[in-house]
Scaffold this motif. Structure first.
Motif, PDB file in Angstrom:
ATOM      1  N   LYS A 292      13.291   7.709 -30.547  1.00 52.17           N
ATOM      2  CA  LYS A 292      12.096   7.935 -30.884  1.00 52.17           C
ATOM      3  C   LYS A 292      12.297   7.558 -32.260  1.00 52.17           C
ATOM      4  N   LYS A 293      10.909   6.401 -32.655  1.00 49.25           N
ATOM      5  CA  LYS A 293      10.483   6.041 -33.816  1.00 49.25           C
ATOM      6  C   LYS A 293       9.161   6.447 -34.340  1.00 49.25           C
ATOM      7  N   LYS A 294       9.266   6.804 -35.453  1.00 52.02           N
ATOM      8  CA  LYS A 294       7.927   7.204 -36.277  1.00 52.02           C
ATOM      9  C   LYS A 294       6.896   5.877 -36.345  1.00 52.02           C
ATOM     10  N   ALA A 295       5.846   5.970 -36.001  1.00 55.23           N
ATOM     11  CA  ALA A 295       4.714   4.938 -36.007  1.00 55.23           C
ATOM     12  C   ALA A 295       3.355   5.905 -36.556  1.00 55.23           C
ATOM     13  N   GLN A 296       2.445   4.892 -36.945  1.00 56.48           N
ATOM     14  CA  GLN A 296       1.186   5.253 -37.221  1.00 56.48           C
ATOM     15  C   GLN A 296       0.162   4.432 -36.474  1.00 56.48           C
ATOM     16  N   PHE A 297      -0.770   5.314 -35.949  1.00 57.98           N
ATOM     17  CA  PHE A 297      -2.068   4.428 -34.969  1.00 57.98           C
ATOM     18  C   PHE A 297      -2.959   3.900 -36.030  1.00 57.98           C
ATOM     19  N   LEU A 298      -3.396   2.504 -35.993  1.00 57.74           N
ATOM     20  CA  LEU A 298      -4.101   1.751 -36.844  1.00 57.74           C
ATOM     21  C   LEU A 298      -5.768   1.662 -36.259  1.00 57.74           C
ATOM     22  N   TYR A 299      -5.510   0.941 -35.132  1.00 55.23           N
ATOM     23  CA  TYR A 299      -6.900   0.732 -34.335  1.00 55.23           C
ATOM     24  C   TYR A 299      -6.701   0.074 -33.031  1.00 55.23           C
ATOM     25  N   ARG A 300      -7.702   0.231 -32.167  1.00 51.07           N
ATOM     26  CA  ARG A 300      -7.725  -0.497 -30.802  1.00 51.07           C
ATOM     27  C   ARG A 300      -8.327  -1.704 -30.671  1.00 51.07           C
ATOM     28  N   GLU A 301      -7.728  -2.643 -30.098  1.00 55.98           N
ATOM     29  CA  GLU A 301      -8.371  -4.010 -29.979  1.00 55.98           C
ATOM     30  C   GLU A 301      -8.243  -4.393 -28.634  1.00 55.98           C
ATOM     31  N   GLY A 302      -9.253  -4.449 -27.968  1.00 57.93           N
ATOM     32  CA  GLY A 302      -9.411  -4.687 -26.657  1.00 57.93           C
ATOM     33  C   GLY A 302      -8.512  -3.965 -25.774  1.00 57.93           C
ATOM     34  N   ASP A 303      -7.683  -4.347 -25.119  1.00 63.39           N
ATOM     35  CA  ASP A 303      -6.767  -3.796 -24.002  1.00 63.39           C
ATOM     36  C   ASP A 303      -5.417  -3.586 -24.858  1.00 63.39           C
ATOM     37  N   SER A 304      -5.195  -3.609 -26.190  1.00 64.58           N
ATOM     38  CA  SER A 304      -4.110  -3.354 -26.873  1.00 64.58           C
ATOM     39  C   SER A 304      -4.320  -2.458 -28.182  1.00 64.58           C
ATOM     40  N   PHE A 305      -3.333  -1.556 -28.435  1.00 61.91           N
ATOM     41  CA  PHE A 305      -3.419  -0.371 -29.418  1.00 61.91           C
ATOM     42  C   PHE A 305      -2.579  -1.142 -30.546  1.00 61.91           C
ATOM     43  N   ASN A 306      -3.026  -0.882 -31.913  1.00 61.97           N
ATOM     44  CA  ASN A 306      -2.142  -1.597 -33.011  1.00 61.97           C
ATOM     45  C   ASN A 306      -1.600  -0.239 -33.679  1.00 61.97           C
ATOM     46  N   PHE A 307      -0.319  -0.415 -34.046  1.00 59.55           N
ATOM     47  CA  PHE A 307       0.557   0.642 -34.773  1.00 59.55           C
ATOM     48  C   PHE A 307       1.156   0.038 -35.856  1.00 59.55           C
ATOM     49  N   MET A 308       1.574   0.815 -36.924  1.00 62.09           N
ATOM     50  CA  MET A 308       2.511   0.447 -38.285  1.00 62.09           C
ATOM     51  C   MET A 308       3.623   1.189 -38.185  1.00 62.09           C
ATOM     52  N   ASP A 309       4.696   0.544 -38.353  1.00 60.53           N
ATOM     53  CA  ASP A 309       6.032   1.260 -38.820  1.00 60.53           C
ATOM     54  C   ASP A 309       5.918   1.701 -40.537  1.00 60.53           C
ATOM     55  N   PRO A 310       5.863   3.082 -40.682  1.00 60.07           N
ATOM     56  CA  PRO A 310       5.683   3.643 -41.884  1.00 60.07           C
ATOM     57  C   PRO A 310       6.941   3.197 -42.737  1.00 60.07           C
ATOM     58  N   VAL A 311       8.126   2.827 -42.369  1.00 62.88           N
ATOM     59  CA  VAL A 311       9.059   2.556 -43.318  1.00 62.88           C
ATOM     60  C   VAL A 311       8.815   1.034 -43.966  1.00 62.88           C
ATOM     61  N   SER A 312       8.798   0.098 -42.766  1.00 62.70           N
ATOM     62  CA  SER A 312       8.706  -1.261 -43.129  1.00 62.70           C
ATOM     63  C   SER A 312       7.320  -1.836 -43.419  1.00 62.70           C
ATOM     64  N   PHE A 313       6.346  -1.011 -42.800  1.00 66.79           N
ATOM     65  CA  PHE A 313       4.825  -1.669 -42.816  1.00 66.79           C
ATOM     66  C   PHE A 313       4.608  -2.742 -42.098  1.00 66.79           C
ATOM     67  N   GLU A 314       5.532  -2.952 -41.142  1.00 63.84           N
ATOM     68  CA  GLU A 314       5.494  -3.875 -40.040  1.00 63.84           C
ATOM     69  C   GLU A 314       4.309  -3.409 -38.957  1.00 63.84           C
ATOM     70  N   GLN A 315       3.513  -4.309 -38.740  1.00 64.01           N
ATOM     71  CA  GLN A 315       2.328  -3.983 -37.669  1.00 64.01           C
ATOM     72  C   GLN A 315       3.107  -4.649 -36.293  1.00 64.01           C
ATOM     73  N   PHE A 316       2.426  -3.700 -35.070  1.00 68.58           N
ATOM     74  CA  PHE A 316       2.827  -4.313 -33.940  1.00 68.58           C
ATOM     75  C   PHE A 316       1.939  -3.852 -33.038  1.00 68.58           C
ATOM     76  N   SER A 317       1.638  -4.383 -31.678  1.00 68.07           N
ATOM     77  CA  SER A 317       0.704  -3.620 -30.897  1.00 68.07           C
ATOM     78  C   SER A 317       1.414  -3.496 -29.535  1.00 68.07           C
ATOM     79  N   ILE A 318       0.674  -2.426 -28.716  1.00 63.16           N
ATOM     80  CA  ILE A 318       1.359  -1.978 -27.673  1.00 63.16           C
ATOM     81  C   ILE A 318      -0.036  -2.063 -26.415  1.00 63.16           C
TER      82      ILE A 318
END
Length: 187
Positions: free
Chosen positions: A68-94
């Motif tokens: 289990k990894k901590k993440a922060q939800f940022l926003y929804r864009e179409g069919d994907s959801f964008n999150f951010m890693d609170p440690v590295s500030f790296e953004q990724f979508s699911i």
């Protein structure tokens, strides 16, 4: 590594036939003579389906390599959801298939846990309850504070829940993320 089925508890992960399963409910039944039976309700993390399984005491299942990894939800864009890693500030979508029906509880800036196997996100784990603001509801009535009379209210995230009659637009409510039900008023 193999796990004994008696070690499985609610929230535990294991592998079966290439699928990663999460235990939703665990029940151990023991009759007079003979071995006991372990009854499980499990959720398939890839499909989201919930099925019942039973094993005899002493059976073994494969342990799943899940973290289990901590993440922060940022926003929804179409069919994907964008999150951010609170440690590295790296953004990724699911994709929305992974998020599933939990999408209705997401709001900007929400901290949560991602269930990850290797580099693949399998699902989310939300806090047990979240606070939302009532955006729209019917008129409140005085005197209906004692009985459990409810009315529908639309929250700021679009979720519709049943709230007590005395609740008004702009008030904050706590909602259970497992059932989607009203818990209490928040001041």
């Amino acid at each position: 590594m193999a796990l004994n089925v008696t070690e499985l508890r609610n929230g535990t992960f294991f592998k079966e036939g290439g699928n990663i399963l999460q235990v939703v409910t665990y029940e151990h039944n023991k009759t007079g003579r003979g071995s006991g039976t372990i009854r499980l309700k499990v959720r398939n993390l890839k499909t989201g389906s919930v099925v019942e399984k039973s094993f005899i005491t002493g059976a073994r299942v494969d342990e799943a390599n899940v973290e289990k990894k901590k993440a922060q939800f940022l926003y929804r864009e179409g069919d994907s959801f964008n999150f951010m890693d609170p440690v590295s500030f790296e953004q990724f979508s699911i994709s929305s298939q992974v998020v599933g029906d939990r999408a209705k509880y997401l709001k900007d800036g929400l901290d949560l846990l991602l269930i990850v196997s290797g580099e693949e996100a399998l699902g989310l784990e939300l806090p047990l309850s979240l606070v939302y603001t009532i955006a729209e509801t019917g008129p409140g009535e005085k005197g209906n504070t004692v009985s459990n009379v409810f009315k529908e209210a639309t929250l700021d995230n679009g979720l519709v829940v049943k709230v007590p009659m005395f609740m008004k637009v702009g008030e904050k409510v706590k909602v259970d993320t497992r059932s989607g039900a009203y818990v209490e008023r928040v001041k």
